[in-house]
Design an enzyme around this catalytic site. Structure first.
Site, PDB file in Angstrom:
ATOM      1  N   TYR A  62      -1.852  -0.948  10.812  1.00  0.00           N
ATOM      2  CA  TYR A  62      -2.125  -1.517   9.485  1.00  0.00           C
ATOM      3  C   TYR A  62      -0.938  -1.258   8.555  1.00  0.00           C
ATOM      4  O   TYR A  62      -0.431  -2.175   7.901  1.00  0.00           O
ATOM      5  CB  TYR A  62      -3.402  -0.891   8.898  1.00  0.00           C
ATOM      6  CG  TYR A  62      -3.530  -1.122   7.412  1.00  0.00           C
ATOM      7  CD1 TYR A  62      -3.818  -2.386   6.903  1.00  0.00           C
ATOM      8  CD2 TYR A  62      -3.341  -0.072   6.496  1.00  0.00           C
ATOM      9  CE1 TYR A  62      -3.916  -2.603   5.524  1.00  0.00           C
ATOM     10  CE2 TYR A  62      -3.434  -0.281   5.125  1.00  0.00           C
ATOM     11  CZ  TYR A  62      -3.722  -1.546   4.652  1.00  0.00           C
ATOM     12  OH  TYR A  62      -3.805  -1.763   3.293  1.00  0.00           O
ATOM     13  N   SER A  72       0.847  -1.188   0.000  1.00  0.00           N
ATOM     14  CA  SER A  72       0.000   0.000   0.000  1.00  0.00           C
ATOM     15  C   SER A  72       0.883   1.239   0.000  1.00  0.00           C
ATOM     16  O   SER A  72       1.992   1.225   0.555  1.00  0.00           O
ATOM     17  CB  SER A  72      -0.851  -0.017   1.268  1.00  0.00           C
ATOM     18  OG  SER A  72      -1.420   1.243   1.495  1.00  0.00           O
ATOM     19  N   LYS A 121       2.065  -3.834   6.541  1.00  0.00           N
ATOM     20  CA  LYS A 121       2.501  -3.830   5.128  1.00  0.00           C
ATOM     21  C   LYS A 121       4.018  -3.634   5.052  1.00  0.00           C
ATOM     22  O   LYS A 121       4.710  -4.312   4.290  1.00  0.00           O
ATOM     23  CB  LYS A 121       1.787  -2.719   4.346  1.00  0.00           C
ATOM     24  CG  LYS A 121       0.296  -2.908   4.221  1.00  0.00           C
ATOM     25  CD  LYS A 121      -0.055  -4.151   3.390  1.00  0.00           C
ATOM     26  CE  LYS A 121      -1.536  -4.345   3.218  1.00  0.00           C
ATOM     27  NZ  LYS A 121      -1.903  -5.656   2.697  1.00  0.00           N
TER      28      LYS A 121
HETATM   29  P1  NAD Z   1     -11.065  -6.804   1.017  1.00  0.00           P
HETATM   30  O1  NAD Z   1     -11.262  -6.785   2.483  1.00  0.00           O
HETATM   31  O2  NAD Z   1     -12.231  -6.536   0.138  1.00  0.00           O
HETATM   32  O3  NAD Z   1     -10.395  -8.187   0.573  1.00  0.00           O
HETATM   33  C1  NAD Z   1      -9.517  -8.904   1.397  1.00  0.00           C
HETATM   34  C2  NAD Z   1     -10.009 -10.339   1.443  1.00  0.00           C
HETATM   35  O4  NAD Z   1      -9.121 -11.115   2.262  1.00  0.00           O
HETATM   36  C3  NAD Z   1     -11.404 -10.482   2.037  1.00  0.00           C
HETATM   37  O5  NAD Z   1     -12.214 -11.246   1.142  1.00  0.00           O
HETATM   38  C4  NAD Z   1     -11.178 -11.243   3.352  1.00  0.00           C
HETATM   39  O6  NAD Z   1     -12.259 -12.070   3.664  1.00  0.00           O
HETATM   40  C5  NAD Z   1      -9.906 -12.003   3.060  1.00  0.00           C
HETATM   41  N1  NAD Z   1      -9.073 -12.351   4.222  1.00  0.00           N
HETATM   42  C6  NAD Z   1      -8.611 -11.518   5.193  1.00  0.00           C
HETATM   43  N2  NAD Z   1      -7.865 -12.223   6.080  1.00  0.00           N
HETATM   44  C7  NAD Z   1      -7.851 -13.518   5.658  1.00  0.00           C
HETATM   45  C8  NAD Z   1      -7.265 -14.703   6.153  1.00  0.00           C
HETATM   46  N3  NAD Z   1      -6.549 -14.734   7.282  1.00  0.00           N
HETATM   47  N4  NAD Z   1      -7.444 -15.859   5.462  1.00  0.00           N
HETATM   48  C9  NAD Z   1      -8.186 -15.864   4.314  1.00  0.00           C
HETATM   49  N5  NAD Z   1      -8.777 -14.771   3.817  1.00  0.00           N
HETATM   50  C10 NAD Z   1      -8.613 -13.606   4.482  1.00  0.00           C
HETATM   51  O7  NAD Z   1      -9.885  -5.747   0.701  1.00  0.00           O
HETATM   52  P2  NAD Z   1      -9.387  -5.147  -0.696  1.00  0.00           P
HETATM   53  O8  NAD Z   1      -9.769  -3.720  -0.733  1.00  0.00           O
HETATM   54  O9  NAD Z   1      -9.766  -6.053  -1.791  1.00  0.00           O
HETATM   55  O10 NAD Z   1      -7.815  -5.199  -0.431  1.00  0.00           O
HETATM   56  C11 NAD Z   1      -7.035  -6.316  -0.826  1.00  0.00           C
HETATM   57  C12 NAD Z   1      -5.615  -6.098  -0.330  1.00  0.00           C
HETATM   58  O11 NAD Z   1      -5.129  -4.838  -0.825  1.00  0.00           O
HETATM   59  C13 NAD Z   1      -5.489  -6.038   1.190  1.00  0.00           C
HETATM   60  O12 NAD Z   1      -4.305  -6.691   1.577  1.00  0.00           O
HETATM   61  C14 NAD Z   1      -5.376  -4.548   1.460  1.00  0.00           C
HETATM   62  O13 NAD Z   1      -4.655  -4.282   2.629  1.00  0.00           O
HETATM   63  C15 NAD Z   1      -4.627  -4.050   0.229  1.00  0.00           C
HETATM   64  N6  NAD Z   1      -4.862  -2.634  -0.048  1.00  0.00           N
HETATM   65  C16 NAD Z   1      -6.147  -2.181  -0.184  1.00  0.00           C
HETATM   66  C17 NAD Z   1      -6.356  -0.822  -0.412  1.00  0.00           C
HETATM   67  C18 NAD Z   1      -7.759  -0.287  -0.523  1.00  0.00           C
HETATM   68  O14 NAD Z   1      -7.953   0.921  -0.341  1.00  0.00           O
HETATM   69  N7  NAD Z   1      -8.774  -1.108  -0.842  1.00  0.00           N
HETATM   70  C19 NAD Z   1      -5.276   0.075  -0.525  1.00  0.00           C
HETATM   71  C20 NAD Z   1      -3.985  -0.434  -0.419  1.00  0.00           C
HETATM   72  C21 NAD Z   1      -3.786  -1.793  -0.167  1.00  0.00           C
HETATM   73  N1  UFG Z   2     -12.424  11.583   3.321  1.00  0.00           N
HETATM   74  C1  UFG Z   2     -13.432  12.474   3.641  1.00  0.00           C
HETATM   75  N2  UFG Z   2     -14.595  11.956   4.130  1.00  0.00           N
HETATM   76  C2  UFG Z   2     -14.818  10.627   4.287  1.00  0.00           C
HETATM   77  C3  UFG Z   2     -13.785   9.719   3.952  1.00  0.00           C
HETATM   78  C4  UFG Z   2     -12.596  10.234   3.477  1.00  0.00           C
HETATM   79  O1  UFG Z   2     -13.266  13.690   3.508  1.00  0.00           O
HETATM   80  O2  UFG Z   2     -15.907  10.232   4.738  1.00  0.00           O
HETATM   81  C5  UFG Z   2     -11.158  12.122   2.755  1.00  0.00           C
HETATM   82  C6  UFG Z   2      -9.927  11.762   3.559  1.00  0.00           C
HETATM   83  O3  UFG Z   2      -9.718  12.723   4.578  1.00  0.00           O
HETATM   84  C7  UFG Z   2      -8.849  11.766   2.467  1.00  0.00           C
HETATM   85  C8  UFG Z   2      -9.600  11.287   1.231  1.00  0.00           C
HETATM   86  O4  UFG Z   2     -10.975  11.517   1.482  1.00  0.00           O
HETATM   87  O5  UFG Z   2      -8.401  13.073   2.226  1.00  0.00           O
HETATM   88  C9  UFG Z   2      -9.393   9.790   0.944  1.00  0.00           C
HETATM   89  O6  UFG Z   2      -9.710   9.044   2.113  1.00  0.00           O
HETATM   90  P1  UFG Z   2      -9.909   7.455   2.088  1.00  0.00           P
HETATM   91  O7  UFG Z   2     -10.339   7.058   3.469  1.00  0.00           O
HETATM   92  O8  UFG Z   2     -10.791   7.072   0.965  1.00  0.00           O
HETATM   93  O9  UFG Z   2      -8.470   6.917   1.735  1.00  0.00           O
HETATM   94  P2  UFG Z   2      -7.063   7.148   2.475  1.00  0.00           P
HETATM   95  O10 UFG Z   2      -6.203   7.915   1.517  1.00  0.00           O
HETATM   96  O11 UFG Z   2      -7.229   7.690   3.825  1.00  0.00           O
HETATM   97  O12 UFG Z   2      -6.546   5.649   2.637  1.00  0.00           O
HETATM   98  C10 UFG Z   2      -6.509   4.732   1.549  1.00  0.00           C
HETATM   99  C11 UFG Z   2      -6.762   3.318   2.050  1.00  0.00           C
HETATM  100  C12 UFG Z   2      -5.635   2.854   2.949  1.00  0.00           C
HETATM  101  C13 UFG Z   2      -4.326   3.019   2.245  1.00  0.00           C
HETATM  102  C14 UFG Z   2      -4.168   4.440   1.765  1.00  0.00           C
HETATM  103  C15 UFG Z   2      -2.899   4.615   0.971  1.00  0.00           C
HETATM  104  O13 UFG Z   2      -7.970   3.278   2.786  1.00  0.00           O
HETATM  105  O14 UFG Z   2      -5.794   1.488   3.214  1.00  0.00           O
HETATM  106  O15 UFG Z   2      -5.273   4.810   0.926  1.00  0.00           O
HETATM  107  O16 UFG Z   2      -2.930   3.777  -0.128  1.00  0.00           O
HETATM  108  F1  UFG Z   2      -3.337   2.727   3.103  1.00  0.00           F
END
Ligand code: NAD
Ligand code: UFG
Length: 339
Positions: free
Chosen positions: A148, A124, A152
């Protein structure tokens, strides 16, 4: 060729399964459904006409995971499984360390036992923490600001050690910026539990009438309009980035980090206005206090991924808004909506 996708039922995983199946891979999914619904895989099948092999297995269950490797000749792993809520990780750090880190350790042990050494890992942009300048590039010193993010960062370091101990490993660390949007079909998309933490699902749930109004967290950041700036990347672009990274690790060894972002930043107000313009839906909002832990500006330099993986994001914010809205309006209750 069989690819194991951990967390393949989740938001990014399900979109990646679609791209893998369309590209001709056989897909084995391991997910314990702790943050997803199995219905997503039915819908992946509706889109592609092909099914994945699904195992309801927790990565912490080494015996069950080993059985999956025994039953299938896995060639590579795309590792999405993990917990991802920043705020929750502050209150439940042990749960996050145990699930994300121990889960990855067990996965690596099993991979090593079965001689599978190719992995694409979901890192991330959070590993950049607070930096003095944008765009973030892969060479910056990393620092995480919450449990979190530290999972990572620690996993990136663990995977480097794993490679150092056995140079057969090929590992891509994909540092995503802000994944948003949904598949063009409107059949799969993001379906968060409870009230969304992230901006985009919050906006779409206001638009569909499930939530009353959006709180914009902070109007006094040092940005052009005072609201936070992020690099929003369409989830389908992101999914395709995984295929490019997979091809790369199948042909190389070593550990490489790549930013997956667009290289452009948009403010919260720009995202609201863009959503209103493309969908015709009004998003009532009010500017409130900053959210603790948020940074002012985050966007990445994606040139390394372009140069080494041949990947770049092609979908802009208009497509992001249209696709996110199509998903939300067709599925007001996420995967519980009957299509
Ligand atoms: P998500 O929660 O939709 O998907 C993650 C999946 O992993 C879920 O289906 C959950 O049930 C499964 N899971 C969690 N722990 C497990 C375990 N111990 N065994 C088996 N399954 C398990 O999340 P996502 O948004 O699809 O994110 C996927 C990956 O990308 C995550 O590792 C997350 O940290 C990373 N990531 C997401 C974002 C974001 O904003 N969505 C940003 C940066 C990184
Ligand atoms: N924000 C609002 N109102 C809300 C939610 C978010 O104003 O209800 C703003 C936040 O302050 C930020 C922007 O919208 O400025 C984006 O916020 P998000 O919560 O959508 O995303 P973040 O950038 O905080 O975090 C995301 C993922 C994290 C990841 C990070 C960097 O949720 O898991 O991007 O990749 F680590």
């Amino acid at each position: 060729m069989k690819v194991l996708v951990t967390g393949g039922v989740g938001y990014i995983g399900s979109h990646t399964c679609v791209e893998l199946l369309n590209a001709g891979y056989e897909v084995v999914v391991v997910d314990n459904l702790m943050n997803s619904k199995q219905e997503a895989l039915e819908r992946v099948k509706d889109i592609t006409g092909k099914g994945v092999l699904f195992y309801n297995v927790d990565l912490l269950d080494k015996e069950a995971l080993s059985k999956v490797f025994l039953e299938h000749e896995i060639r590579a792993v795309i590792h999405f499984a993990g917990l991802k809520a920043v705020g929750e990780s502050v209150f439940l750090p042990l749960k996050y360390y145990h699930n994300n880190i121990t889960g990855t350790l067990i996965l690596c042990e099993v991979m090593e036992e079965f001689g599978v050494h190719q992995m694409v890992f979901s890192s991330s942009a959070t590993v950049y923490g607070l930096q003095d300048c944008v765009p973030f590039h892969e060479g910056l010193t990393l620092q995480a600001t919450n449990p979190y993010g530290r999972t990572k960062l620690m996993i990136e370091e663990i995977l480097q050690d794993v490679y150092d101990s056995n140079n057969n490993w090929g590992i891509a660390l994909l540092r995503y910026f802000n994944p948003v949007g949904a598949h063009l079909s409107g059949v799969i998309g993001e379906d968060p539990n409870g009230i969304p933490n992230n901006l985009f699902p919050y906006i779409t749930q206001v638009a569909v009438g499930k939530l009353e109004k959006l709180s914009v967290f902070g109007g006094d950041y040092p940005t052009h309009d005072g609201t936070g700036v992020r690099d929003y990347i369409h989830v389908v672009d992101l999914a395709i980035g995984h295929l490019k990274a997979l091809e790369h690790v199948l042909n190389t060894t070593g550990v490489n980090a790549y930013n997956l972002g667009t290289g452009k930043g948009y403010s919260v107000l720009e995202m609201i206005h863009s959503f209103e313009k493309t969908t015709g839906k009004k998003i009532p909002y009010q500017i409130t206090e900053r959210r603790s832990g948020d940074i002012a500006i985050s966007y990445g330099d994606p040139s390394k991924a372009k140069k080494e993986l041949g990947w770049e994001a092609v979908k802009g914010i208009d497509e992001i808004c249209e696709d996110a809205w199509r998903w939300q309006s067709k599925n007001p209750n996420g995967y519980e909506t009957k299509l």
